[in-house]
Scaffold this active site. Sequence first.
Site, PDB file in Angstrom:
ATOM      1  N   GLU A   1      19.331  44.822  54.062  1.00 30.32           N
ATOM      2  CA  GLU A   1      20.516  44.742  53.561  1.00 30.32           C
ATOM      3  C   GLU A   1      21.317  43.751  53.491  1.00 30.32           C
ATOM      4  O   GLU A   1      21.218  42.601  54.248  1.00 30.32           O
ATOM      5  CB  GLU A   1      21.771  45.598  54.721  1.00 30.32           C
ATOM      6  CG  GLU A   1      22.765  45.612  55.142  1.00 30.32           C
ATOM      7  CD  GLU A   1      23.981  46.517  56.625  1.00 30.32           C
ATOM      8  OE1 GLU A   1      24.460  46.652  55.953  1.00 30.32           O
ATOM      9  OE2 GLU A   1      23.204  46.950  56.746  1.00 30.32           O
TER      10      GLU A   1
ATOM     11  N   LYS B   1      28.296  51.006  51.026  1.00 33.77           N
ATOM     12  CA  LYS B   1      28.184  51.232  52.202  1.00 33.77           C
ATOM     13  C   LYS B   1      29.319  52.443  52.408  1.00 33.77           C
ATOM     14  O   LYS B   1      30.242  51.874  52.238  1.00 33.77           O
ATOM     15  CB  LYS B   1      27.773  50.112  52.773  1.00 33.77           C
ATOM     16  CG  LYS B   1      27.315  51.188  54.102  1.00 33.77           C
ATOM     17  CD  LYS B   1      27.156  49.350  55.094  1.00 33.77           C
ATOM     18  CE  LYS B   1      26.891  50.072  57.418  1.00 33.77           C
ATOM     19  NZ  LYS B   1      26.009  47.970  57.537  1.00 33.77           N
TER      20      LYS B   1
ATOM     21  N   CYS C   1      22.084  51.318  56.146  1.00 29.26           N
ATOM     22  CA  CYS C   1      21.879  51.068  57.100  1.00 29.26           C
ATOM     23  C   CYS C   1      22.403  52.171  57.795  1.00 29.26           C
ATOM     24  O   CYS C   1      22.676  53.499  57.959  1.00 29.26           O
ATOM     25  CB  CYS C   1      22.555  50.016  57.412  1.00 29.26           C
ATOM     26  SG  CYS C   1      21.925  48.807  58.824  1.00 29.26           S
TER      27      CYS C   1
END
Length: 431
Positions: free
Chosen positions: A43, A121, A157
Site C-alpha cells: 500500500e 481504497k 488493506c
Amino acid sequence: MTLKIAVAQLNFVVGDMPGNAQKIIDAAKAAYAEGARLLLTPELSICAYIAEDLFLRPSFIAACDDAVKTVARETAGLKDMVIVVGHPIGKDQRGKSVSVPQRTNSASVIREGRVIENYAKRLLPNYQVFDERRYFTPGQGTCVFQVEGVSVGLLICEDAWFEEPAQLAKEAGAELLAVINASPFHIGKGYERETMMIERVKACGLPLVYAHLVGGQDEVVFEGHSFAVGADAQLAGRAPSFEEKLWFVDVQRAADAIELKADMAPARALDADLWDALVMGLRDYVRKNGFRTVALGLSGGIDSALVLAIAVDALGAQNVHAVMMPSPYTAGISLEDAREMARRMNVRYDEISILPEFESFKASLKPLFDGKPEDITEENIQARIRGVMLMALSNKHGHLILTTGNKSEYATGYCTLYGDMCGGFAPIKDV
C-alpha cells in the site's frame, strides 16, 4: 495454467518517490527474470506509509504521479508483466489535477508501460495510528484484471477486513484476491492478520495473496510477514518477517479450482518479533533521518542496558557511544555494571563526572534555596546536567541521542523534563 506472483516486501522511504520507484523497477525486473508475471507492491509504495500532511501538498501528489509514470516507462519492455503500485491520486470530478485535489488511497495496475486500471481504497481506517479520513475520500468501484488467464481482484488493506469489498470483487469476476497492505506492527499482529484473512477466504471462497510493507517510519513499524491463503482456507505460504524479500507464490488451476503454493517461513516467538521490531524501528529512524551514529546515557540500570543492546544490533557497535555521568549519589555497583555493559557490547564508553556542575548549580541557587532541605529538586538538577552533556555531544559529533525511559515511566511521569527526556528517539517508550 501456472502464474507466478512476486510479492515485493520492501522497505520504502517517505517522500523519496524516485528512490521508491527505482526499488519497484528493480524488483519488477528481478521478478520477471524468475518467471513472475504479476508483481504486488505494498500500500502506498510509491510514497511510503505514513506520509501524513505531505498528502495535502499538490507537489507531493504530482511527484507521486511522476514516479508511477517512471515505473511504467522503465518496465515497458517486460512483456506480459503486470505491476500493482500503491500511490495517492488527486483529481477533481472531471479527472483533472487541481491545487486542492480530492485524494484517494489508490493503486495502479501497470502492463507494458501503460496504466490499465486504477483502484481506490473503499474503507478508510481512522483509529489508533490511522488518520486516513483526514487525507482521503473513499473509493466506490472494484478492480479486476487478467494475468495469464487468472482474474485477479485488487483490495487495499482495510478493504480485506470486511466482507463487502471482497464479495464485490468476486461478483465482478475475481478468482483470486490480491491484497496490498501497510498494517502497523504490534505483538502478535502478524498472526491476527493471518486469522482474519482465513476468515475472509471462508466468507468469499476465493484464495488470497497478502502483500505487506516492511520497515520503520517514525513511531510505527511494519514487519513484512506477507502470506497466502488457499481457497481451502489453509495457510499456503508465509514470507519472513522483518526483512526485505522478493517472495513468490505459484498459482495453478486444477480443474475449476485455483491452488496456491509458496515457501513457508517458520512461526516465530513473540519476543523475537518484539526484539526485531525495536531494532528495525531504531535503525530506520536513524538512517532515514540522515544520522549515522547514536549516543545514550548509560546508568547501570536495566532500561539503558536494553537500549544499548538494541542500538548495537541496529547500527553496529562502532556507531554507538555510551556515556556514564556519575554524581555524588551514584552507587558503585552502577559504575561497575555500566563498564561491564560497555565492555560486552564493545562500544565507545566515557565517564564524565557531573560533580563540578552539580556543586556549581547548588552554589548559584543557595540564596534562593536557603533553609530548605535537599529533595527531588537536586535529583532533577542532576538529570538536567546529564541532558545538557548529551545534547552537547549531539551538537558536536552529530549523534542522535537515545532516551531510555520505558512506557510505564512515561505514562506516569516518572522522568525529568529537560533531563532524561532529552533526546531524539525513545526506542522503548512503548515497552
